[in-house]
Scaffold this motif. Structure first.
Motif, PDB file in Angstrom:
ATOM      1  N   GLY A  18      48.045 -18.971  -6.789  1.00 35.80           N
ATOM      2  CA  GLY A  18      47.038 -18.122  -6.364  1.00 35.80           C
ATOM      3  C   GLY A  18      46.325 -17.200  -7.259  1.00 35.80           C
ATOM      4  O   GLY A  18      45.248 -17.127  -7.339  1.00 35.80           O
ATOM      5  N   VAL A  19      47.381 -16.557  -8.075  1.00 38.38           N
ATOM      6  CA  VAL A  19      46.810 -15.540  -9.012  1.00 38.38           C
ATOM      7  C   VAL A  19      45.928 -16.280 -10.151  1.00 38.38           C
ATOM      8  O   VAL A  19      44.689 -15.491 -10.669  1.00 38.38           O
ATOM      9  CB  VAL A  19      47.981 -14.670  -9.471  1.00 38.38           C
ATOM     10  CG1 VAL A  19      47.350 -13.834 -10.725  1.00 38.38           C
ATOM     11  CG2 VAL A  19      48.481 -13.900  -8.526  1.00 38.38           C
ATOM     12  N   VAL A  20      46.264 -17.424 -10.754  1.00 36.21           N
ATOM     13  CA  VAL A  20      45.671 -18.063 -11.412  1.00 36.21           C
ATOM     14  C   VAL A  20      44.209 -18.568 -10.877  1.00 36.21           C
ATOM     15  O   VAL A  20      43.356 -18.260 -11.639  1.00 36.21           O
ATOM     16  CB  VAL A  20      46.185 -19.288 -11.923  1.00 36.21           C
ATOM     17  CG1 VAL A  20      45.427 -20.231 -12.726  1.00 36.21           C
ATOM     18  CG2 VAL A  20      47.562 -18.820 -12.791  1.00 36.21           C
ATOM     19  N   ILE A  21      44.287 -19.016  -9.809  1.00 33.43           N
ATOM     20  CA  ILE A  21      42.980 -19.375  -9.027  1.00 33.43           C
ATOM     21  C   ILE A  21      42.008 -18.421  -8.801  1.00 33.43           C
ATOM     22  O   ILE A  21      40.734 -18.432  -9.072  1.00 33.43           O
ATOM     23  CB  ILE A  21      43.088 -20.223  -7.893  1.00 33.43           C
ATOM     24  CG1 ILE A  21      43.773 -21.443  -8.025  1.00 33.43           C
ATOM     25  CG2 ILE A  21      41.890 -20.274  -6.803  1.00 33.43           C
ATOM     26  CD1 ILE A  21      44.506 -22.385  -6.622  1.00 33.43           C
ATOM     27  N   ILE A  22      42.717 -17.252  -8.568  1.00 37.21           N
ATOM     28  CA  ILE A  22      41.730 -15.843  -8.268  1.00 37.21           C
ATOM     29  C   ILE A  22      41.052 -15.461  -9.667  1.00 37.21           C
ATOM     30  O   ILE A  22      39.985 -14.969  -9.700  1.00 37.21           O
ATOM     31  CB  ILE A  22      42.771 -14.632  -7.640  1.00 37.21           C
ATOM     32  CG1 ILE A  22      43.012 -15.028  -6.329  1.00 37.21           C
ATOM     33  CG2 ILE A  22      41.967 -13.635  -7.750  1.00 37.21           C
ATOM     34  CD1 ILE A  22      44.082 -13.969  -5.605  1.00 37.21           C
ATOM     35  N   GLY A  23      41.843 -15.568 -10.883  1.00 34.07           N
ATOM     36  CA  GLY A  23      41.249 -15.233 -11.945  1.00 34.07           C
ATOM     37  C   GLY A  23      40.110 -16.101 -12.266  1.00 34.07           C
ATOM     38  O   GLY A  23      39.030 -15.452 -12.948  1.00 34.07           O
ATOM     39  N   ALA A  24      40.466 -17.602 -11.905  1.00 33.76           N
ATOM     40  CA  ALA A  24      39.202 -18.554 -12.461  1.00 33.76           C
ATOM     41  C   ALA A  24      37.939 -18.253 -11.373  1.00 33.76           C
ATOM     42  O   ALA A  24      36.912 -18.074 -11.890  1.00 33.76           O
ATOM     43  CB  ALA A  24      39.753 -19.627 -12.052  1.00 33.76           C
TER      44      ALA A  24
END
Length: 385
Positions: A247-253
């Motif tokens: 989720g954090v990776v997707i939020i960053g993208a």
């Protein structure tokens, strides 16, 4: 171990059970899948959106903000799953740290696009207003109307309050008087001070003073709290950890495209400069608000205090050193000193919190005072102060 709900199924059917369980989990994480597709589509169409004009750019930007909030809600859910397993004070610490992690990721990415040197300061200020005045205000108001006075451990509120005042004083008030040629030295001092404060705080929170941050509810309330988490108690910790990371990776993208489209869409509109800071703070606070409201309506005010005050403290004490380290690395200082209006609002907020959260009971009147302060913050933001 055979999962709950599938007991008694023969060993030969276990592969099918495994597939069914994973299909169920995929359905539960549909928001993450949708967000991943949205991130890929946003990257592919970014230049076309920017070329299409301001209206479409703003629509896409706010759609991405909504998508980030959906993802952060799933991150918060899985943080709650972990929190339910370990209990307080570890549980609320996991919740607040997950929210701050989302905020730091979004803020760090926005700093690449934003030209405002006050973005970090305004975001931290907005987060404190949202957490203390927004969350505690609304939770104490609704909980008070439903339950009357709601008990909690006043040791926790006093500890949080003095820590927040110290951290904000060092990092966001004193810098007003630091000469520009000394900013690097003071930034290094601030980083070390925040790390020292939080290290000691964590040691006390999970060690010898952990009882400061918990409350012995009556048996009925404890049973209600357990029932609230019964749906997730059988979940393993590893899937939740993996979903939080994903989720954090997707939020960053998503945040990378959102920062570009939002900056382009707001440019020249006359929108308040602090609007982007409020959006960042709202992204991280949205899941906390839902969690705190559920706790308040369940008459668990201790969880509300831990979430709201803990999130405020974590925002200041963790965001500041990360952003100061970025400033030292790039050689470009941020304006961390709060404006006079911000300083006054923070001072009033912490004084009111110190008075309201000093007797171990909250009520609707105390909730209303914080909610009015939150409304004042919104009004000041609208008029550009």
């Amino acid at each position: 171990m055979t999962p709950a709900g599938y007991a008694g199924i023969a060993t030969k059917d276990q592969p099918r059970v495994f597939i069914l369980i994973n299909l169920r989990r995929l359905r539960e994480e549909k928001n993450l899948i949708v967000a991943l597709v949205a991130a890929i589509a946003a990257y592919a169409a970014e230049h076309d959106v920017l070329a299409a004009g301001r209206p479409l750019t703003l629509v896409v930007a706010f759609a991405l903000v909504a998508t980030i909030i959906l993802v952060s809600t799933r991150v918060a859910h899985h943080a709650e799953v972990l929190a339910a397993k370990v209990g307080d004070p570890y549980g609320t610490m996991i919740l607040t740290l997950s929210a701050v992690l989302v905020e730091v990721v979004v803020l760090a990415i926005l700093m690449q696009e934003a030209t405002s040197p006050t973005l970090v300061r305004d975001t931290i200020y907005a987060a404190v207003m949202l957490d203390i005045n927004g969350i505690i205000g609304l939770a104490a108001l609704l909980g008070g109307l439903r339950h009357g006075e709601q008990p909690y451990n006043d040791d926790s509120s006093r500890t949080y309050s003095v820590m927040i005042l110290t951290a904000m004083g060092i990092s966001m008030i004193v810098p007003e008087f630091v000469p520009r040629e000394s900013w690097q030295l003071y930034s290094m001092f601030t980083i070390l001070a925040m790390i020292a404060l939080y290290t000691l705080f964590l040691r006390l929170q999970v060690g010898q003073h952990s009882y400061f941050f918990s409350y012995a509810y009556p048996r009925g309330a404890q049973a209600g709290q357990k029932a609230e988490h019964d749906g997730s108690d059988d979940e393993r910790a590893l899937p939740s950890i993996l979903v939080i990371i994903a989720g954090v990776v997707i939020i960053g993208a998503l945040a990378e495209v959102m920062s570009t489209t939002l900056s382009a869409g707001l440019e020249g509109t006359g929108a308040p400069m602090a609007l982007m800071a409020v959006i960042v703070a709202a992204i991280s606070a949205a899941p906390e608000i839902l969690t705190a409201m559920r706790a308040a309506l369940a008459n668990r005010m201790q969880s509300v205090v831990n979430i709201a005050m803990g999130a405020s403290l974590s925002t200041v004490i963790l965001t500041v050193p990360v952003m100061e380290a970025i400033a030292l690395y790039t050689g470009q200082p941020f304006i961390m000193a709060m404006s006079p209006v911000q300083t006054v609002m923070v001072a009033i907020t912490l004084i009111v919190a110190a008075i309201n959260l000093n007797d171990g009971m909250t009520n609707a009147i105390e909730g209303m005072t914080h909610f009015i302060l939150f409304s004042t913050f919104v009004m000041l933001t609208v008029i550009g102060l």
